[in-house]
Design a protein around this motif. Sequence first.
Motif, mmCIF file in Angstrom:
data_model
loop_
_atom_site.group_PDB
_atom_site.id
_atom_site.type_symbol
_atom_site.label_atom_id
_atom_site.label_comp_id
_atom_site.label_asym_id
_atom_site.label_seq_id
_atom_site.Cartn_x
_atom_site.Cartn_y
_atom_site.Cartn_z
ATOM 1 N N VAL A 45 24.499 -20.450 16.085
ATOM 2 C CA VAL A 45 25.701 -20.306 16.705
ATOM 3 C C VAL A 45 26.340 -18.920 16.165
ATOM 4 O O VAL A 45 26.985 -18.057 16.920
ATOM 5 N N SER A 46 26.137 -18.678 14.954
ATOM 6 C CA SER A 46 26.545 -17.602 14.326
ATOM 7 C C SER A 46 25.906 -17.096 13.120
ATOM 8 O O SER A 46 25.047 -17.730 12.533
ATOM 9 N N GLU A 80 17.151 -18.960 21.850
ATOM 10 C CA GLU A 80 18.511 -19.029 21.363
ATOM 11 C C GLU A 80 19.245 -17.938 21.626
ATOM 12 O O GLU A 80 19.114 -16.734 21.563
ATOM 13 N N GLY A 81 20.700 -18.300 22.005
ATOM 14 C CA GLY A 81 21.784 -17.461 22.225
ATOM 15 C C GLY A 81 22.935 -17.800 21.349
ATOM 16 O O GLY A 81 23.407 -18.950 21.593
ATOM 17 N N SER A 82 23.469 -17.132 20.626
ATOM 18 C CA SER A 82 24.786 -17.303 19.644
ATOM 19 C C SER A 82 25.833 -17.419 20.496
ATOM 20 O O SER A 82 25.953 -17.052 21.775
ATOM 21 N N THR A 88 23.241 -12.683 18.884
ATOM 22 C CA THR A 88 22.078 -13.262 18.174
ATOM 23 C C THR A 88 21.302 -12.634 17.204
ATOM 24 O O THR A 88 20.651 -13.396 16.303
ATOM 25 N N ALA A 89 21.321 -11.428 17.458
ATOM 26 C CA ALA A 89 20.331 -10.518 16.528
ATOM 27 C C ALA A 89 20.782 -10.625 15.063
ATOM 28 O O ALA A 89 20.074 -10.650 14.246
ATOM 29 N N PHE A 108 10.498 -14.492 19.673
ATOM 30 C CA PHE A 108 11.870 -15.047 19.545
ATOM 31 C C PHE A 108 12.446 -14.378 20.810
ATOM 32 O O PHE A 108 12.483 -13.372 21.019
ATOM 33 N N TYR A 109 13.141 -15.235 21.687
ATOM 34 C CA TYR A 109 13.876 -14.851 22.746
ATOM 35 C C TYR A 109 15.354 -14.957 22.568
ATOM 36 O O TYR A 109 15.929 -16.033 22.419
ATOM 37 N N ASP A 110 15.997 -13.822 22.557
ATOM 38 C CA ASP A 110 17.465 -13.600 22.448
ATOM 39 C C ASP A 110 18.228 -13.848 23.781
ATOM 40 O O ASP A 110 18.026 -13.072 24.631
#
Length: 365
Positions: A45-46, A80-82, A88-89, A108-110
Amino acid sequence: MDKNQIFIKNGTEYKKMTKELLAESNLAELIGDRNKMVGIKPNLVSPSDPSDGGTTHPEIVAGILEYLKENGFQNMMILEGSWVGDRTADAFEVCGYRSLCEDYDVRFYDTQKDKSYVKDCSGLELKICESVKKVDFLINVPVMKGHCQTKITCALKNMKGLIPNTEKRHFHAMGLHKPIAHLNTGIHQDFIVVDNICGDLDFEDGGNPVVMNRIWTAMDPVLVDAYVCKQLHYEAEEVPYVKMAAELGVGCADISKADIQILGEAAEHHIAERRKVVDVADAVEEVESCSACYGYLIPALDMLKQEGLFEKLHEKICIGQGYRGKTGELGVGHCTRNFRCHVEGCPPTETQIYEYLKDYIAKHS
């Protein structure tokens, strides 16, 4: 493993525990074809260390990857996406996923950088990230946490990381519960590994970890969330998206039908009823606010409460997309920029909100 089962293991050797749970769950047999692309969806998430209670421990994902490789699976990806407001990075680095992906040679897929497509999710059209289409078997790895807007977050809500930021904002405009339920008809999670190690039982972003040192496996996301409700002293009906998802056929919300098995040594965990959010939320007028903005406001108010300052705040705090273009006295976030006093940011941080409100109270007391 049957769909009504939840397996739970206690301990501190998280990678080992995960592999043992997956073996007990017969995950390899559930996946079947070794050529399938297995997608793993953690909660990032963060950019906060998993020990703070907001993000998925990489040791669990490492256990999943090792188990899969040892059972002949070679095609794995993490996606995942924050939340809106964080990159996300940054979470990828801080939460230990860069080294994890390098160690296990996994891509990893952002999803914040992903394209999206529109899908009819049981009568509600929603945007979903393109990378989801690459997945043949999805393993969801949520953190069992509290949430300042929906009370709980675990399996069902974790799918929000697979939609673009524009859709995340749209979810809040729609009221969260309905779109979360419908999203889970559009994205099918095949298997769930719950990080119940030290989730924050008040705030989605972490900061107040409650150490429980448990990991679960399951197949029904609705049943998982219904069990989380029970753990946190809620009825499933108090978290509308759980009931809605059940009605849409995503799973079963009747916890009495669950076959919950403790594998190995049992450990007693008494979870106190959470009051932090309730104690301060009455000071807030919220209309369509995003999780990050609201999620930073509530702990900031709790900090003021701990210092005895919260009671001196006599003005309601407005927050959310619903205040765009409107005027008022006190607001939080860029959407309230036309207010006489507001904390700028999209979102402003917990510290920025705390400092601004502390100064506001001093000037108006």
